[in-house]
Design a protein around this motif. Structure first.
Motif, PDB file in Angstrom:
ATOM      1  N   PHE A   1      43.267  97.036 -30.289  1.00 51.27           N
ATOM      2  CA  PHE A   1      42.364  97.028 -29.139  1.00 51.27           C
ATOM      3  C   PHE A   1      42.845  97.871 -27.974  1.00 51.27           C
ATOM      4  N   TRP A   2      44.063  97.629 -27.506  1.00 51.22           N
ATOM      5  CA  TRP A   2      44.506  98.317 -26.291  1.00 51.22           C
ATOM      6  C   TRP A   2      44.722  99.805 -26.526  1.00 51.22           C
ATOM      7  N   VAL A   3      45.115 100.194 -27.741  1.00 55.10           N
ATOM      8  CA  VAL A   3      45.274 101.613 -28.066  1.00 55.10           C
ATOM      9  C   VAL A   3      43.904 102.285 -28.105  1.00 55.10           C
ATOM     10  N   LYS A   4      42.961 101.630 -28.792  1.00 53.10           N
ATOM     11  CA  LYS A   4      41.613 102.184 -28.881  1.00 53.10           C
ATOM     12  C   LYS A   4      40.966 102.271 -27.502  1.00 53.10           C
ATOM     13  N   ALA A   5      41.140 101.233 -26.698  1.00 52.72           N
ATOM     14  CA  ALA A   5      40.571 101.231 -25.341  1.00 52.72           C
ATOM     15  C   ALA A   5      41.184 102.355 -24.510  1.00 52.72           C
ATOM     16  N   ALA A   6      42.492 102.563 -24.624  1.00 52.48           N
ATOM     17  CA  ALA A   6      43.158 103.639 -23.877  1.00 52.48           C
ATOM     18  C   ALA A   6      42.635 105.005 -24.321  1.00 52.48           C
ATOM     19  N   LEU A   7      42.426 105.176 -25.616  1.00 51.08           N
ATOM     20  CA  LEU A   7      41.898 106.452 -26.115  1.00 51.08           C
ATOM     21  C   LEU A   7      40.466 106.697 -25.629  1.00 51.08           C
ATOM     22  N   VAL A   8      39.660 105.651 -25.614  1.00 48.70           N
ATOM     23  CA  VAL A   8      38.283 105.777 -25.098  1.00 48.70           C
ATOM     24  C   VAL A   8      38.324 106.161 -23.621  1.00 48.70           C
TER      25      VAL A   8
ATOM     26  N   VAL B   1      42.133 105.920 -15.267  1.00 53.72           N
ATOM     27  CA  VAL B   1      43.594 106.098 -15.287  1.00 53.72           C
ATOM     28  C   VAL B   1      44.282 104.779 -14.936  1.00 53.72           C
ATOM     29  N   ILE B   2      43.789 104.118 -13.904  1.00 57.59           N
ATOM     30  CA  ILE B   2      44.361 102.817 -13.511  1.00 57.59           C
ATOM     31  C   ILE B   2      44.231 101.818 -14.669  1.00 57.59           C
ATOM     32  N   ALA B   3      43.078 101.824 -15.321  1.00 58.48           N
ATOM     33  CA  ALA B   3      42.860 100.908 -16.444  1.00 58.48           C
ATOM     34  C   ALA B   3      43.826 101.212 -17.593  1.00 58.48           C
ATOM     35  N   ILE B   4      44.083 102.481 -17.854  1.00 60.76           N
ATOM     36  CA  ILE B   4      45.030 102.842 -18.915  1.00 60.76           C
ATOM     37  C   ILE B   4      46.436 102.361 -18.556  1.00 60.76           C
ATOM     38  N   PHE B   5      46.837 102.531 -17.298  1.00 59.03           N
ATOM     39  CA  PHE B   5      48.140 101.999 -16.881  1.00 59.03           C
ATOM     40  C   PHE B   5      48.201 100.494 -17.158  1.00 59.03           C
ATOM     41  N   TRP B   6      47.155  99.779 -16.809  1.00 56.48           N
ATOM     42  CA  TRP B   6      47.113  98.335 -17.054  1.00 56.48           C
ATOM     43  C   TRP B   6      47.242  98.040 -18.545  1.00 56.48           C
ATOM     44  N   LEU B   7      46.477  98.779 -19.376  1.00 54.91           N
ATOM     45  CA  LEU B   7      46.534  98.568 -20.820  1.00 54.91           C
ATOM     46  C   LEU B   7      47.939  98.822 -21.373  1.00 54.91           C
ATOM     47  N   MET B   8      48.597  99.852 -20.874  1.00 57.59           N
ATOM     48  CA  MET B   8      49.937 100.200 -21.352  1.00 57.59           C
ATOM     49  C   MET B   8      50.951  99.116 -21.004  1.00 57.59           C
ATOM     50  N   VAL B   9      50.778  98.505 -19.864  1.00 57.08           N
ATOM     51  CA  VAL B   9      51.735  97.462 -19.431  1.00 57.08           C
ATOM     52  C   VAL B   9      51.429  96.130 -20.089  1.00 57.08           C
ATOM     53  N   VAL B  10      50.169  95.719 -20.065  1.00 54.96           N
ATOM     54  CA  VAL B  10      49.782  94.381 -20.548  1.00 54.96           C
ATOM     55  C   VAL B  10      49.619  94.329 -22.066  1.00 54.96           C
ATOM     56  N   LYS B  11      49.107  95.410 -22.654  1.00 51.77           N
ATOM     57  CA  LYS B  11      48.848  95.477 -24.092  1.00 51.77           C
ATOM     58  C   LYS B  11      48.068  94.251 -24.592  1.00 51.77           C
TER      59      LYS B  11
END
Length: 154
Positions: A80-87, A142-152
């Motif tokens: 999920f978090w990888v796919k969301a970051a790619l989107v 970008v902010i959302a991707i940072f969140w995804l990378m930290v929280v996963k």
């Protein structure tokens, strides 16, 4: 290359990408608010160069190192978090590519106005309106991707 080196490169690229993007937006917007075609043209010239020298390479390194990290970790791209970051990365690209063109357009229109002593034309103001509004979804992504990378999140 070890996981920690790739992760370090990924973090450096994300820092460069975010910092350069925010700095470019700040200086471009301040120049626009001044309304002086000479200042806008000079600032936009620098902004276009900064995007070519820093932002574009950071985008490539960011995507490459992110995909490399998923490979090193054995993470499928449908997590999920990888796919969301790619989107979100794609959303950023869809916003950023027109912004590049808009910055060049604003630079050229401001330079022309500065050279002729004419006021900034309506086309300049249209370009900056689009530039401004396309920046917001990119910045939020970008902010959302940072969140995804930290929280996963799962």
């Amino acid at each position: 290359m070890t996981y920690l080196w790739v992760k370090w490169i990924h973090i450096l690229a994300s820092t460069l990408l975010f910092g350069t993007g925010l700095g470019i937006a700040f200086f471009m917007w301040l120049a626009h608010l001044r309304g002086d075609a000479r200042v806008i043209a000079a600032t936009a010239r620098t902004v276009v160069i900064a995007d070519a020298c820093f932002t574009a390479p950071a985008v490539v390194v960011q995507l490459g190192s992110g995909l490399w990290l998923t490979h090193l970790l054995g993470l499928p791209l449908d997590v999920f978090w990888v796919k969301a970051a790619l989107v979100l990365f794609f959303v950023i690209g869809v916003c950023w590519l027109p912004v590049l063109w808009l910055q060049v357009r604003a630079r050229d229109l401001a330079a022309q106005a500065a050279t002729t002593g004419a006021p900034l034309p309506p086309a300049y103001h249209r370009a900056m309106r689009w530039w401004f509004w396309l920046g917001w979804p990119a910045f939020i992504s970008v902010i959302a991707i940072f969140w995804l990378m930290v929280v996963k999140p799962a």
